[in-house]
Design a protein around this motif. Structure first.
Motif, PDB file in Angstrom:
ATOM      1  N   ALA A 288       0.885  -1.293  -0.057  1.00  0.00           N
ATOM      2  CA  ALA A 288       0.186   0.012  -0.174  1.00  0.00           C
ATOM      3  C   ALA A 288       0.919   1.284  -0.069  1.00  0.00           C
ATOM      4  O   ALA A 288       0.581   2.054  -0.494  1.00  0.00           O
ATOM      5  N   ARG A 289       1.880   1.324   0.815  1.00  0.00           N
ATOM      6  CA  ARG A 289       2.797   2.240   0.702  1.00  0.00           C
ATOM      7  C   ARG A 289       3.332   2.634  -0.745  1.00  0.00           C
ATOM      8  O   ARG A 289       3.491   3.686  -1.082  1.00  0.00           O
TER       9      ARG A 289
ATOM     10  N   ASP B  96       2.208   1.493  -3.584  1.00  0.00           N
ATOM     11  CA  ASP B  96       1.173   2.199  -4.400  1.00  0.00           C
ATOM     12  C   ASP B  96       0.828   3.633  -4.093  1.00  0.00           C
ATOM     13  O   ASP B  96       0.599   4.463  -4.976  1.00  0.00           O
ATOM     14  N   THR B  97       0.762   4.209  -2.959  1.00  0.00           N
ATOM     15  CA  THR B  97       0.660   5.361  -2.398  1.00  0.00           C
ATOM     16  C   THR B  97       1.655   6.426  -3.030  1.00  0.00           C
ATOM     17  O   THR B  97       1.641   7.445  -3.687  1.00  0.00           O
TER      18      THR B  97
ATOM     19  N   LEU C 284       1.523   9.203  -6.009  1.00  0.00           N
ATOM     20  CA  LEU C 284       1.988  10.607  -5.677  1.00  0.00           C
ATOM     21  C   LEU C 284       2.892  11.111  -6.854  1.00  0.00           C
ATOM     22  O   LEU C 284       2.906  11.994  -7.344  1.00  0.00           O
TER      23      LEU C 284
END
Length: 383
Positions: free
Chosen positions: A156-157, A159-160, A164
């Protein structure tokens, strides 16, 4: 610091699979021998084979995941080795999505259930460790829950951060597009203002020069008026080409003259009253068009400066053909003129940038009471 961090990251990425393989294999062997787990009653050769296979499977996790999942199942059922299962659960959370993640969880549940049955059958420490209710719950958390959640969080990190980065790149592209639109609007505004101010004044000059050419009785005045009219018309033509480029805003370039137009340029200067002569040295050779255009620009700018600041001085234009380039020198002698025409002072600066772009150099300095502009333009690298 930044370069050291990049080097360290590359080293880690290169050797991480092998380091993981060694750690997993060592952990499986330690578990089978009872150092960190339940000692296996199987022959040591079986434990060694399972340890080596688990390490090999861990080294392939970036390209193929099923060997690691298989090694995790075999290692747990045969030796009660937890290391391959922990790595497999982390990789499942990191890389699997949707149906594949569900299938992994179902497979993990079956393997843990099989481990309970094996523990009940073997008995002893194995039963106490893998078949009692409390230990089974802890094993579910340790083997599957915690590493799976950690893998999901890392994914998830990532993908974030990727989202960004994409957003930042999109915003940058939009900003560049807005800047291009602003530049295009500014080009149009500059072109309009140049047309309104410069073209109007030059057109009036051409009209007045034409009227003077028709009405004057003195032959010298008629000739001077004709020269002013021709020069003004040429200036209007060049100005229209420049305005066209500004309006288009594309890669279009204004056509430039080369060495073949140098005699015409010198003739125009003589007609304007300059005492200028041309001298060629060396063996003339075919030169790239870029060199010819740059040489023409050097001579034109130098003669323009002579007309502004030393109109009564004797001027020499010298072209020296060299084996690896062309040397252009424009020298004017001392001047007795007391007044010079105004200038922006940017001509020689832009000319120096143009010459240096081709790998050459430009010198402009007082010399023998006059002024010398000399450019050395190499052939190599010119198009």
């Amino acid at each position: 610091m930044a370069s050291s961090a990049v080097v360290l990251r590359r080293v880690v990425e290169r050797y991480a699979p092998w380091l993981l393989a060694v750690v997993v294999a060592a952990a499986v062997w330690a578990s089978a021998t009872g150092a960190i787990g339940v000692r296996s009653p199987l022959p040591p050769v079986v434990a060694l084979l399972v340890a080596v296979a688990s390490g090999w499977a861990a080294s392939l996790v970036r390209t193929r995941r099923w060997p690691l999942f298989l090694a995790a199942a075999v290692g747990w059922l045969v030796l009660a080795a937890a290391a391959p299962g922990v790595v497999a659960s982390y990789q499942a959370g990191l890389r699997l999505r949707g149906r594949r993640l569900t299938d992994f969880l179902l497979g993990a549940a079956l393997v843990l259930a099989g481990g309970v049955l094996v523990g009940l059958e073997v008995g002893g420490v194995r039963r106490l460790t893998t078949a009692t209710l409390g230990n089974v719950l802890l094993l579910v958390l340790w083997l599957v829950g915690f590493p799976l959640v950690l893998g999901l969080w890392v994914r998830a990190r990532r993908d974030t951060l990727a989202a960004l980065r994409d957003r930042a790149e999109r915003l940058e592209r939009e900003q560049e597009a807005r800047a291009d639109r602003v530049r295009a609007e500014e080009r149009t505004r500059i072109a309009r203002e140049m047309h309104d101010v410069v073209a109007h004044q030059v057109s009036l000059m051409v009209v007045h020069a034409g009227a003077l050419e028709v009405t004057a009785a003195d032959p010298a005045t008629v000739e001077a008026a004709a020269l002013i009219r021709r020069t003004g018309r040429q200036a209007l033509t060049d100005l229209r080409e420049v305005l066209g480029v500004l309006r288009q805003g594309g890669p279009t370039t204004v056509p430039e003259r080369g060495l073949d137009a140098l005699d015409e340029l010198i003739g125009e200067s003589r007609s304007a009253g300059l005492r200028v002569r041309r001298r060629d040295e060396g063996v003339p050779a075919a030169l790239p068009a870029t060199v010819g255009r740059t040489a023409y620009r050097v001579v034109r700018e130098a003669l323009t400066n002579v007309r502004k600041h030393a109109a009564d001085a004797e001027t020499t234009v010298c072209l020296r053909y060299l084996p690896d380039g062309l040397e252009v020198a424009v020298r004017n002698g001392p001047s007795g003129a007391g007044q010079s025409l105004p200038g922006a002072g940017q001509g020689l600066l832009g000319l120096r940038e143009r010459v240096e772009l081709l790998g050459g150099r430009l010198e402009a300095a007082p010399a023998d009471g006059g002024f010398l502009v000399r450019a050395l333009i190499p052939v190599e690298g010119a198009a």
